[in-house]
Design a protein around this motif. Sequence first.
Motif, PDB file in Angstrom:
ATOM      1  N   MET A 171     -43.571 113.117  40.724  1.00 29.67           N
ATOM      2  CA  MET A 171     -44.404 111.934  40.829  1.00 29.67           C
ATOM      3  C   MET A 171     -45.575 112.133  41.775  1.00 29.67           C
ATOM      4  SD  MET A 171     -42.618 108.304  40.255  1.00 29.67           S
ATOM      5  CE  MET A 171     -43.098 107.366  41.628  1.00 29.67           C
ATOM      6  N   ALA A 199     -46.960 104.633  48.449  1.00 31.75           N
ATOM      7  CA  ALA A 199     -46.737 104.426  47.018  1.00 31.75           C
ATOM      8  C   ALA A 199     -47.974 103.891  46.316  1.00 31.75           C
ATOM      9  CB  ALA A 199     -45.552 103.479  46.807  1.00 31.75           C
ATOM     10  N   LEU A 241     -43.824  99.454  40.324  1.00 32.19           N
ATOM     11  CA  LEU A 241     -44.022 100.903  40.449  1.00 32.19           C
ATOM     12  C   LEU A 241     -43.027 101.673  39.588  1.00 32.19           C
ATOM     13  CD1 LEU A 241     -44.648 101.093  44.290  1.00 32.19           C
ATOM     14  CD2 LEU A 241     -46.282 101.746  42.497  1.00 32.19           C
ATOM     15  N   ASN A 242     -41.828 101.146  39.464  1.00 33.08           N
ATOM     16  CA  ASN A 242     -40.792 101.835  38.693  1.00 33.08           C
ATOM     17  C   ASN A 242     -40.644 101.279  37.283  1.00 33.08           C
ATOM     18  OD1 ASN A 242     -39.517 103.816  40.648  1.00 33.08           O
ATOM     19  ND2 ASN A 242     -39.496 101.944  41.861  1.00 33.08           N
ATOM     20  N   LEU A 275     -41.552  93.155  48.342  1.00 30.52           N
ATOM     21  CA  LEU A 275     -41.193  94.572  48.194  1.00 30.52           C
ATOM     22  C   LEU A 275     -40.457  94.821  46.884  1.00 30.52           C
ATOM     23  CD1 LEU A 275     -40.062  95.386  51.833  1.00 30.52           C
ATOM     24  CD2 LEU A 275     -42.012  96.416  50.622  1.00 30.52           C
ATOM     25  N   LEU A 321     -43.038  94.872  44.140  1.00 27.59           N
ATOM     26  CA  LEU A 321     -43.803  96.131  44.146  1.00 27.59           C
ATOM     27  C   LEU A 321     -42.942  97.275  43.618  1.00 27.59           C
ATOM     28  CD1 LEU A 321     -45.691  95.836  47.578  1.00 27.59           C
ATOM     29  CD2 LEU A 321     -46.652  95.526  45.287  1.00 27.59           C
ATOM     30  N   SER A 322     -41.680  97.333  44.076  1.00 27.14           N
ATOM     31  CA  SER A 322     -40.782  98.401  43.606  1.00 27.14           C
ATOM     32  C   SER A 322     -40.594  98.321  42.101  1.00 27.14           C
ATOM     33  CB  SER A 322     -39.413  98.288  44.271  1.00 27.14           C
ATOM     34  OG  SER A 322     -39.534  98.404  45.656  1.00 27.14           O
ATOM     35  N   VAL A 375     -44.999 101.557  51.435  1.00 30.29           N
ATOM     36  CA  VAL A 375     -45.914 100.880  50.523  1.00 30.29           C
ATOM     37  C   VAL A 375     -47.245 101.637  50.484  1.00 30.29           C
ATOM     38  CG1 VAL A 375     -47.257  98.771  50.119  1.00 30.29           C
ATOM     39  CG2 VAL A 375     -44.866  98.598  50.848  1.00 30.29           C
TER      40      VAL A 375
END
Lengths: 383, 260
Positions: B1, B37, B155-156, B148, B151-152, B34
């Motif tokens: 990644m 990422a 992102l995933n 969070l 956002l996680s 953060v």
Amino acid sequence: MAPSIGAKVVLLREDLDRLIAELRERGYVVIGPTLGEGAILYEEVTSSGDLPAGWSDVAEAAAYRLQEGADRRLFGYSLAAQGWKRHLYPPRQRLFLAERAGRGFRLSSGEADGAPMALLGVRACELAAIQIQDRVFTKEGFTEPGYAGRRRAAFIVAVECGRAAATCFCASAGTGPAVGPGYDLLLNEMIDGDAHRFLATAGSDNGAAILGGLSCRPPTAAELSSAAAQPAAAAAQQQRRISADAAGVLTRAAESPHWEAVSKRCLTCGNCTMVCPTCFCTTVEDITDLSGDIAERWRQWDSCFTIDYSYIHGGSVRQSGAARYRQWITHKLASWHRQFGSSGCVGCGRCIAWCPVGIDITAELHALEQAEQVSKGGDNGAD
Amino acid sequence: MAETRRPKLAVWKFSSCDGCQLSLLDCELELLAVAEAVEIAYFLEATRTVGKGPYDLSLVEGSITTPHDVQRIGEVRRQSKLLVTIGACATAGGIQALRNFKDIKGFIDRVYAHPEYIEALATSTAIADHVTVDFELRGCPINKNQLLELLSALLNRRKPNIPTYAECIECKTRGTVCVMVAKGEPCLGPVVQAGCGNLCPAQGRGCYGCFGPLGNLPNTAALTAQFAAMGMDRRDIQRRFRSFNANAQAFRKESEAYDD
């Protein structure tokens, strides 16, 4: 001679500390009634000093208050705000953890089993509820290992009720107030003037062994009859009852206009299902950290009253409050029989007391039953 | 990644107190993760350095209260692949939406020496009333763990676990005793979306409704009937629904039912 199953001895008030100490000595975390946030809570106790001596609870629809009782009884209340479910089947459990490792990932199982628990103060209805959850979680071929492990390791000290709250209806539900089999120890608390003692009955080899270690005297005939009178007194106080034909009434009431009437009052908040000692529904969620290197799967309590509970492709199946209330009470009192071989209701009355607007499962069932009688009467009139 | 381009994050402010943006800075330990990422391209509360759009994710705080806001939110939307509102202002209009129940001109004349310089809309409204919103994070302020989590999830590329059930379920899973039943304390919990982390009930207080109404038309009328039965008067009942989420449809409707 060591006592055997069925043996009865008398524990004095101070012997209760020896019992708690003995259980702790054997590695149990003792969970029992404590005072907190204006209610009885089942939390860890380390001595009888943690128990709510002299406190009782007064429960009505949408109301629960503690009050000081007439004596220093340790188990003078009826029920804690929540049952033993949160200990045997915790609200949130991690099922597994996955960590990225090179091009693959490494799995580790959920959480380590905690110390075995001794549940001190299990009421007749609560023991019945635990036995219902046993059937749910250990049904052949579908064993829930976390629950099964905690349950197998648990030591149950039942305490028989000598009084009933206004919300209690275990007598009509057939689960109490007399405690049925399945306990390790059964206690009947008795106060007579200055004499404060317990009649203790061994319900398992494990329970008998613990009683043997306490070397107490056998009961007198008066003590035996005093203990035996307690459940009858509690039954006589019960004001609410549930119809023996609950399953039939609900099965015939699927299209009743009464569901709309209930939904005018129902908040669909889910409190009834959370406090119900047999409701077992959960949801599963997957979480990751920001990097995506760690993923976890968690299971947590869910409720048939949430909109997401019935969410499938295209939306939620049970949109209306009417549909959700009908689902809950019909499953609890009717389809549970077909699924697990008994009613899902033990008559503890928690759903009545802890509903913020006081919706009463016995009253709603009664209303449905009345409506059925009226419509039958109407049919007869038309003949 | 590691070699892929980090998504560009922008944080925008409209009419608000900045508390929700601060929740991002409040992430403290997680803030480094953060920042690793995502590329924090536009976040004036944190840095004057401005990275150019378009942005992969815009977090929008605040409500729309001026003609300039209306024009600016359109521009933000055009610059953003995903637009997520953060907090009660952006999601429902905020406490400043109390103006929606009154005559704004009266306030302006009363407060400002030169009302002619003030250009304000008659209402404070949610971002979703003006542009398409991809996700709404509730709260006054938002809960940093929910931020969070969102956002996680983004992102995933998974579904965010943001509950839509009632605050009551947070009480019961945490083991908090119901303040309404055990104390007779009025509580909005049964009609409010969970997510705050059970802040007020855990302190023995009724829920103030910071996270706004349950999504699926909560039965506020049944709750206010119970409040009345507990002895609350009509004005107090109305005020319960006139706070941070006063302009959320379900709360506005319920409070208007208590207009005298």
